[in-house]
Design an enzyme around this catalytic site. Sequence first.
Site, PDB file in Angstrom:
ATOM      1  N   ASP A  30       0.849  -1.194   0.000  1.00 30.47           N
ATOM      2  CA  ASP A  30       0.000   0.000   0.000  1.00 30.47           C
ATOM      3  C   ASP A  30       0.882   1.240   0.000  1.00 30.47           C
ATOM      4  O   ASP A  30       2.002   1.228   0.526  1.00 30.47           O
ATOM      5  CB  ASP A  30      -0.924   0.020   1.222  1.00 30.47           C
ATOM      6  CG  ASP A  30      -2.195   0.815   0.942  1.00 30.47           C
ATOM      7  OD1 ASP A  30      -3.270   0.200   0.785  1.00 30.47           O
ATOM      8  OD2 ASP A  30      -2.106   2.064   0.848  1.00 30.47           O
ATOM      9  N   PHE A 150     -16.866 -10.204  -4.375  1.00 33.07           N
ATOM     10  CA  PHE A 150     -18.270 -10.079  -3.975  1.00 33.07           C
ATOM     11  C   PHE A 150     -18.449 -10.032  -2.460  1.00 33.07           C
ATOM     12  O   PHE A 150     -19.556 -10.192  -1.964  1.00 33.07           O
ATOM     13  CB  PHE A 150     -19.081 -11.245  -4.551  1.00 33.07           C
ATOM     14  CG  PHE A 150     -19.040 -11.299  -6.054  1.00 33.07           C
ATOM     15  CD1 PHE A 150     -19.878 -10.502  -6.819  1.00 33.07           C
ATOM     16  CD2 PHE A 150     -18.130 -12.119  -6.714  1.00 33.07           C
ATOM     17  CE1 PHE A 150     -19.824 -10.527  -8.209  1.00 33.07           C
ATOM     18  CE2 PHE A 150     -18.066 -12.154  -8.108  1.00 33.07           C
ATOM     19  CZ  PHE A 150     -18.925 -11.351  -8.849  1.00 33.07           C
ATOM     20  N   ASN A 206     -24.306  -5.908  -8.320  1.00 30.82           N
ATOM     21  CA  ASN A 206     -24.536  -4.789  -7.409  1.00 30.82           C
ATOM     22  C   ASN A 206     -25.769  -3.981  -7.814  1.00 30.82           C
ATOM     23  O   ASN A 206     -26.544  -3.549  -6.963  1.00 30.82           O
ATOM     24  CB  ASN A 206     -23.307  -3.880  -7.342  1.00 30.82           C
ATOM     25  CG  ASN A 206     -22.284  -4.404  -6.345  1.00 30.82           C
ATOM     26  OD1 ASN A 206     -22.524  -5.428  -5.704  1.00 30.82           O
ATOM     27  ND2 ASN A 206     -21.161  -3.736  -6.221  1.00 30.82           N
ATOM     28  N   PHE A 247     -32.131  -9.105   0.933  1.00 31.03           N
ATOM     29  CA  PHE A 247     -32.229  -7.759   0.349  1.00 31.03           C
ATOM     30  C   PHE A 247     -33.672  -7.324   0.089  1.00 31.03           C
ATOM     31  O   PHE A 247     -33.976  -6.705  -0.911  1.00 31.03           O
ATOM     32  CB  PHE A 247     -31.381  -7.668  -0.937  1.00 31.03           C
ATOM     33  CG  PHE A 247     -29.925  -7.444  -0.631  1.00 31.03           C
ATOM     34  CD1 PHE A 247     -29.338  -6.209  -0.800  1.00 31.03           C
ATOM     35  CD2 PHE A 247     -29.150  -8.477  -0.122  1.00 31.03           C
ATOM     36  CE1 PHE A 247     -28.012  -5.990  -0.465  1.00 31.03           C
ATOM     37  CE2 PHE A 247     -27.827  -8.278   0.221  1.00 31.03           C
ATOM     38  CZ  PHE A 247     -27.245  -7.030   0.047  1.00 31.03           C
ATOM     39  N   CYS A 258     -19.808   0.764  -2.462  1.00 29.55           N
ATOM     40  CA  CYS A 258     -20.018   0.049  -3.727  1.00 29.55           C
ATOM     41  C   CYS A 258     -21.305   0.435  -4.463  1.00 29.55           C
ATOM     42  O   CYS A 258     -21.239   0.937  -5.581  1.00 29.55           O
ATOM     43  CB  CYS A 258     -19.981  -1.456  -3.473  1.00 29.55           C
ATOM     44  SG  CYS A 258     -18.344  -2.012  -2.973  1.00 29.55           S
ATOM     45  N   LYS A 261     -21.567   4.088  -6.049  1.00 27.01           N
ATOM     46  CA  LYS A 261     -20.659   4.396  -7.169  1.00 27.01           C
ATOM     47  C   LYS A 261     -20.810   3.387  -8.327  1.00 27.01           C
ATOM     48  O   LYS A 261     -20.651   3.747  -9.482  1.00 27.01           O
ATOM     49  CB  LYS A 261     -19.207   4.464  -6.681  1.00 27.01           C
ATOM     50  CG  LYS A 261     -18.530   3.127  -6.475  1.00 27.01           C
ATOM     51  CD  LYS A 261     -17.038   3.264  -6.256  1.00 27.01           C
ATOM     52  CE  LYS A 261     -16.389   1.948  -5.893  1.00 27.01           C
ATOM     53  NZ  LYS A 261     -16.453   0.886  -6.896  1.00 27.01           N
ATOM     54  N   ARG A 325     -18.602   5.435   4.126  1.00 28.37           N
ATOM     55  CA  ARG A 325     -18.705   6.001   2.777  1.00 28.37           C
ATOM     56  C   ARG A 325     -20.165   5.934   2.297  1.00 28.37           C
ATOM     57  O   ARG A 325     -20.773   4.878   2.311  1.00 28.37           O
ATOM     58  CB  ARG A 325     -17.768   5.242   1.816  1.00 28.37           C
ATOM     59  CG  ARG A 325     -16.301   5.525   2.089  1.00 28.37           C
ATOM     60  CD  ARG A 325     -15.360   4.759   1.179  1.00 28.37           C
ATOM     61  NE  ARG A 325     -15.171   3.379   1.578  1.00 28.37           N
ATOM     62  CZ  ARG A 325     -14.297   2.543   1.007  1.00 28.37           C
ATOM     63  NH1 ARG A 325     -13.546   2.958   0.008  1.00 28.37           N
ATOM     64  NH2 ARG A 325     -14.187   1.299   1.415  1.00 28.37           N
TER      65      ARG A 325
END
Length: 428
Positions: A30, A150, A206, A247, A258, A261, A325
């Site tokens: 990183d 995933f 997604n 869901f 995720c 965006k 986020r």
Amino acid sequence: MKVAVIGTGYVGLTTAVSLAMNGHQVIGIDLVEAKIVKLRQGISPIYEPGLEEALKQVLTNGALAFSTKLQDAGDADVFFVCVGTPEAEDGTADLRYVYSAVAAIKEIHQASPKSRVIVIKSTVPVGTGDKVAELLSGCQELSVASNPEFLREGNALFDALTPSRIVIGASEPKTREVMEELYKGVSAPRVVTTRANAELIKYASNAFLATRISFMNELSRLSAALGTDMVTIAHGMGLDSRIGPEFLRAGVGYGGSCFPKDTIALLQLAAQNGISLSILEQVRKVNATQPVWFLEQLQKFVPDCRGKRIAVLGLAFKPDTDDIREAPSLSILKALEEKGAAVFAYDPIAADTVRQKFPNVSYTNTADEAMQGAHAALLITEWKECVQLDWAKIYQSMAQPVLLDGRNAWPAELVKQAGFQYCGVGRS
Ligand SMILES: NC(=O)c1ccc[n+]([C@@H]2O[C@H](COP(=O)([O-])OP(=O)(O)OC[C@H]3O[C@@H](n4cnc5c(N)ncnc54)[C@H](O)[C@@H]3O)[C@@H](O)[C@H]2O)c1
């Protein structure tokens, strides 16, 4: 195999640890030195259940190391690209980190060529893997595979070790063999296909999950108007094997790094190809308006928030993660502050990160504390610390016993019997 994982965020760190646990020799790379310093000490820079314990284990047995320098991974056979692909200003996926990682790998490869595979795990628009392969066309023995991820934050390590499926996008048999070798011993259905198919599987998955959520959220508005109960409706729907139970929970909207965006990136990709994905456009609109709709319900109980104490329970975009986020809590905090409310918020993990964005909110150490003296309490993230509460005690401590359950996770009947005014999402 010798594996380098570039980017040690939620996906990269989990990938590195799980590959090391599965017997590979792994180095995590990183750019952020502070992260690498922590990781070398066995401290996870992110909150993910079980990850830090597993990290310590593979560090101790020498299967995983970390560096800020890609040169330290020079002898790797496989380079996983796990860098971020954030939303660019125009909504497309910003691929600069991917291309910069690929350029660095190319340099390493050119300095000491050998048979290597670049595996793109970052979520990238269809065609990116092919473009990367084109950029590397002069580099013999360096091939490119797409291998989308995933995992679910909050369950990341479990998902990496026991994935629902392994999607491998690669055309050359040798590259496919390397990918099989990497995942040897991991029992999961394989989808071996082209890079482009693999890339679209990720976006489509997604987008479809986001669609289910927005469908239920929009329906919840009708359910509220009709006086029906979304929890019962979701249960009844989910028993249909063609639908399934996942869901279907109505709430204050999806967030995270995720769905927001990836849905816009897919829309942009479609537009670039002259296609309109009108359902997905609606999915995003419903998601953007769901927190607004939720706060309208609050207004029914607290018509004027000015000076009123409002408790916000849960700030992370979902339980068991520190990730904020695109969390719905952010737009809810902003709206409450604009309305002049005195906001008291609680989150077991994410409060410190949110504090940087909302310094005027009061952060408490427990959910009970946030609810003391409150004129209403809003459940935004269903952490168990925010759900399993002593309702009799809380009833006594609130200024006005109003509960707005943004996740349909509080025990509705029980709290109503305890005397609370309860409002869920699409619940009678
Ligand atoms: N977070 C999830 O739940 C999830 C799930 C599936 C797929 N994805 C996808 O995986 C990718 C990574 O997501 P994330 O959430 O792990 O991102 P993240 O922001 O947590 O981590 C990315 C990391 O990459 C590092 N980095 C960037 N450029 C680098 C470079 N050139 N060399 C070395 N390190 C570099 C950053 O410092 C950062 O630590 C994204 O494309 C995302 O869409 C994420």
